[in-house]
Design an enzyme around this catalytic site. Structure first.
Site, PDB file in Angstrom:
ATOM      1  N   LYS A 156      32.343  37.855  37.299  1.00 29.47           N
ATOM      2  CA  LYS A 156      33.181  36.888  36.643  1.00 29.47           C
ATOM      3  C   LYS A 156      32.814  35.504  35.691  1.00 29.47           C
ATOM      4  O   LYS A 156      34.391  35.703  34.784  1.00 29.47           O
ATOM      5  CB  LYS A 156      33.995  36.226  38.273  1.00 29.47           C
ATOM      6  N   GLN A 157      32.412  35.126  36.713  1.00 33.60           N
ATOM      7  CA  GLN A 157      33.261  33.478  35.000  1.00 33.60           C
ATOM      8  C   GLN A 157      31.340  33.176  35.008  1.00 33.60           C
ATOM      9  O   GLN A 157      30.029  33.704  35.605  1.00 33.60           O
ATOM     10  CB  GLN A 157      33.650  32.615  35.597  1.00 33.60           C
ATOM     11  N   GLU A 171      32.194  34.984  41.561  1.00 31.72           N
ATOM     12  CA  GLU A 171      32.640  35.022  42.644  1.00 31.72           C
ATOM     13  C   GLU A 171      32.926  36.273  43.546  1.00 31.72           C
ATOM     14  O   GLU A 171      32.824  36.945  44.662  1.00 31.72           O
ATOM     15  CB  GLU A 171      34.325  34.229  43.655  1.00 31.72           C
ATOM     16  N   TRP A 201      35.799  22.436  43.147  1.00 30.88           N
ATOM     17  CA  TRP A 201      34.440  21.507  41.797  1.00 30.88           C
ATOM     18  C   TRP A 201      35.461  21.606  40.557  1.00 30.88           C
ATOM     19  O   TRP A 201      34.764  20.982  39.730  1.00 30.88           O
ATOM     20  CB  TRP A 201      33.752  22.384  42.068  1.00 30.88           C
ATOM     21  N   ASP A 202      36.540  22.259  40.418  1.00 26.45           N
ATOM     22  CA  ASP A 202      36.919  22.028  38.617  1.00 26.45           C
ATOM     23  C   ASP A 202      36.883  21.053  38.696  1.00 26.45           C
ATOM     24  O   ASP A 202      36.868  20.189  37.788  1.00 26.45           O
ATOM     25  CB  ASP A 202      38.662  22.672  38.702  1.00 26.45           C
TER      26      ASP A 202
HETATM   27  C1  BGC Z   1      36.705  29.871  39.893  1.00 25.19           C
HETATM   28  C2  BGC Z   1      36.851  29.345  40.963  1.00 25.19           C
HETATM   29  C3  BGC Z   1      37.785  28.253  40.703  1.00 25.19           C
HETATM   30  C4  BGC Z   1      38.677  28.785  41.456  1.00 25.19           C
HETATM   31  C5  BGC Z   1      40.237  26.876  41.107  1.00 25.19           C
HETATM   32  C6  BGC Z   1      38.821  30.849  40.996  1.00 25.19           C
HETATM   33  O1  BGC Z   1      38.962  32.341  40.295  1.00 25.19           O
HETATM   34  O2  BGC Z   1      36.484  31.378  40.201  1.00 25.19           O
HETATM   35  O3  BGC Z   1      35.737  29.067  40.653  1.00 25.19           O
HETATM   36  O4  BGC Z   1      37.195  26.870  41.225  1.00 25.19           O
HETATM   37  O5  BGC Z   1      40.087  28.861  41.273  1.00 25.19           O
HETATM   38  O6  BGC Z   1      40.267  27.339  39.811  1.00 25.19           O
END
Ligand code: BGC
Length: 761
Positions: free
Chosen positions: A580-581, A467, A325-326
């Site tokens: 996490k984010q 996540e 999704w980035d």
């Molecule tokens: C993140 C995801 C991201 C992926 C690739 C993961 O660590 O939690 O949101 O899409 O890395 O960058």
């Protein structure tokens, strides 16, 4: 050292080889070549990674292939290799020129008292013939001497989950060295290489290293130069990759390095004339932004709509070379507002991979399209069920990224509309994107549960962007993006019905949308969205606010290992509010207009304290929202963090045992958003452009360009004034725009200069 278009480092530190390889990458969307020295090999992570060519070896992870290194060169003096790695007494400087997009190095070896030999190189990944990498190699000594040059193709490749070539054969065609490669999956690749101005070769074929050696006499202070051209072709593109490679390498040699470079340079000038951002009063930020954009512009799929941008760009095989999704949420805004043709390719990639998404939905027993969490060329999911290894027990951890991160389908739809909103190009919908939107809406419809007692649809058992909390119910972000998908499906349905009934009919034959549309409308009306509570907080998912509230640092003190994974079944964060984010904060950025400023603020504060920023995607979202809210100190800090990620290398290299280094294009795209949408305060909707700037106090002005609905706008924003110039670009049907600056409205005619005084009238 920092100059506004150049990044360079002095000295040699073996521990930065890995980071420099990513940092100083050259690429052209077709392939990426890491920023390593010419004499380096597999142990120094040399890699030439080819976009869109994936392979699986045995039962290992499927990933992009790295091809043999045709730019390999070693120089010896007195049988000693001239390399800062083995030669202590040397002055070494290397880096990137961002403007003309090339890598350079300059190493002076002090071979004896006053005597030195200097190696200078320059290389670029051609932006005009994507199959080519070109290298200029120059050697000068301040005394007469003889050196030995070894050059050729190094076929001893750095691979994470290889070996990927079940066959590798080699040929020397009159000085053009050719390697034929066949992957385990049967794809053919050709790497051809030739060198110019080198004579007296002695051919040598060592194991996996096809080299020729040449003795060269250097006259005192007289520069000796030679050139190398490397060409990569493959069977996904050409029926006869061999002939194509030979043709191109001969052409390259005939044209010569300088004219190839000139063409490359002018292409980059064209790109920068649109994309560049400059900040008066902050050279560091300007450079960091340029660096971020350099990386995005290097890895973009200019030549194909069957490619997109992997999470680690083309800096290697990390993250399986997969697309997440980035791309849609973090990178696509940049391309949509600067290079819409490239953005269109990125968007169309999702159309071409729709069947993979359909297969995935079916596999899990759903309807429609469930896009891959880690997407490769077919759209099938490359994400494994055990994506992380526990560093303490060495056991694989069951992760639910693949099966439960269902927001990906909505992210893809959001991406279609980011592009559409910036360009007004409806044709994508007629060429497959409408079908994809309908399929995503069907997917969410089939995933949602109707709760009769509450008379609402809920989305249960999902993983949101954060996540660390898996298999949760009613993730605020997921539910909203699902609703967005329904809204857009309904909108498209109505337009197609009215204007393109035949196309709708055709789409119906593939999607049965006629049968579904009423159900989609009902679900859209009744889907549950998390509302702010009394304190204004939007609960990230059902029950989140009841979890243990512990500070991030306190939680981290409990870690038994620095690379320990905080999520998963037993992860330390799982039972706490540590995330996490950015998660709710992504929601607030994407749907900002739906929330009062106080709500945005309250949630920013609340979640900011609980976010680990364990993903490099996180900073930009906090920076962006903080800038929109005028929280300038926080905004600036987060903006710099995201813009400097690849320059400073402040990121996690490992999760569990998994190497996740490389470049961070999502952070690069996030830096652009934080600057333009955040500090610049730009929002656009069709031909209405709103500007509500919040410049950091030490910025005198911020200058950037955007293409909006086919016309080019130049913005110059300072604390008391906004200047807008615009140029009509070909084919644009729009002549006037509404500009709303700090709530005052102006009609702007394309071609005119608009000056808005922010202090008074
Ligand atoms: C993140 C995801 C991201 C992926 C690739 C993961 O660590 O939690 O949101 O899409 O890395 O960058």
């Amino acid at each position: 050292m920092i100059l506004s278009w150049r990044i360079s480092k002095e000295g040699f530190n073996p521990s930065s080889i890995e980071l420099d390889g990513s940092r100083f990458l050259i690429a052209n969307g077709y392939m990426g070549y890491r920023g390593t020295l010419e004499e380096f090999g597999k142990n120094e992570l040399v890699a030439c990674t080819v976009a869109g060519v994936y392979d699986r070896y045995d039962d290992k992870w499927r990933e992009l292939v790295n091809v043999p290194n045709g730019l390999f060169v070693k120089v010896y003096y007195n049988n000693t290799l001239l390399s800062p790695m083995t030669f202590q007494d040397c002055a070494h400087i290397y880096g990137l020129d961002l403007k003309d997009a090339y890598y350079f190095r300059n190493t002076k070896f002090f071979v004896d008292k006053e005597k030195w030999i200097r190696i200078k190189t320059k290389r670029f990944a051609s932006s005009t013939d994507y199959h080519l990498l070109c290298l200029e190699y120059s050697i000068t000594a301040n005394f007469d001497c003889e050196i030995e040059i070894e050059t050729g193709i190094d076929c001893d490749i750095w691979e994470i989950n290889g070996p990927h070539f079940k066959e590798m054969t080699f040929q020397n065609l009159d000085g053009i060295y050719v390697t034929h490669l066949i992957t385990n999956e049967g794809k053919n690749l050709v790497v051809a290489e030739t060198a110019d101005h080198l004579v007296n070769f002695i051919d040598e074929e060592c194991l996996r290293l096809y080299v020729r050696k040449s003795k060269v006499k250097l006259a005192r202070d007289k520069e000796f130069k030679f050139y190398k051209y490397m060409c990569v072709t493959h069977s996904l593109e050409f029926e006869n990759s061999f002939d194509e490679a030979i043709k191109r390498i001969i052409e390259a040699k005939n044209l010569g390095f300088d004219s190839l470079f000139e063409k490359h340079r002018s292409k980059w000038q064209e790109r920068w004339s649109i994309c560049d951002i400059s900040i008066d009063g902050d050279e560091k930020a300007t450079l960091a932004l340029r660096f971020s954009m350099y990386h995005l512009l290097s890895i973009a799929p200019y030549h194909s709509e069957k490619l997109s941008i992997p999470a680690r760009g083309l800096s290697g095989q990390m993250y399986k070379g997969a697309i997440f999704w980035d791309t849609e949420i973090f990178m696509l805004p940049f391309f949509s507002y600067t290079l819409p043709d490239v953005a269109r390719n990125i968007v169309m990639y999702r159309v071409h991979t729709l069947d993979g998404a359909r297969r995935k939905a079916k596999e899990y027993g759903y309807e429609g399209a469930f896009y891959a969490w880690e997407s490769q060329e077919t759209g099938d999911d490359a994400c494994s069920l055990f994506n992380v290894t526990d560093v303490i027990t060495q056991r694989p951890i069951r992760t639910y990224f693949r099966d439960k991160q269902i927001h990906i389908s909505g992210d893809v739809v959001y991406g279609f509309f980011t592009y559409y909103n910036a360009t007004g190009d409806f044709s994508i919908f007629l060429e497959g994107a409408a079908e994809a939107v309908f399929e995503c809406a069907k997917f969410y419809y089939s995933y949602a549960y109707y709760k009769p007692l509450k008379d609402r649809f809920e989305i249960l058992d999902v993983t949101g962007p954060d996540e660390y909390h898996e298999r949760i119910n009613n993730n605020a972000y997921t539910n909203r993006i699902a609703k967005f998908t329904f809204e857009k499906a309904i909108w498209l349905y109505d337009i197609l019905k009215e204007k393109y009934p035949n196309i709708l009919q055709e789409i119906d034959s593939k999607t049965c949308i006629f049968q579904y549309i009423e159900k989609i409308k009902e679900t859209e009306q009744k889907i549950f969205l998390q509302k702010p509570n009394e304190e204004g907080i939007i609960e990230q998912f059902d029950g989140y606010l009841k979890l243990e509230d512990i500070e991030v640092e306190k939680l981290k003190e409990k870690m038994l290992h620095p690379y320990e994974y905080l999520g998963g079944g037993n992860g330390l964060a799982t039972q706490t509010q540590v995330i996490k984010q950015a998660d709710v904060v992504v929601l607030l950025n994407l749907f900002e207009s739906e929330y009062e400023k106080e709500i945005l603020k309250a949630n920013w504060e609340y979640y900011n304290r609980r976010t680990e920023h364990g993903s490099t995607l996180s900073y930009s979202m906090y920076g962006l929202l903080a800038a929109k809210l005028g929280k300038l100190k926080d905004a600036y800090e987060y903006f710099l963090k995201t813009a400097l990620i690849d320059l400073e290398g402040n990121y996690k290299q490992y999760v569990g045992n998994l190497y996740i280094g490389g470049t961070h294009p999502a952070a690069n795209g996030g830096a652009w958003m934080a600057a333009v949408f955040g500090f610049g305060g730009i929002r656009s909707e069709e031909t209405k452009v709103e500007i509500e700037p919040h410049l950091p106090t030490h910025w005198k002005s911020l200058k950037f360009n955007l293409t909006i609905h086919g016309n080019l706008f130049e913005f110059e924003i300072s604390n008391n004034k906004i200047l807008i110039k615009s140029t009509r670009l070909k084919d644009s049907k729009y002549k006037t725009y509404r500009i709303v600056a700090n709530k005052r409205e102006f009609i702007h005619k394309i071609g005119q200069l608009l000056e808005i005084n922010l202090k008074g009238e």
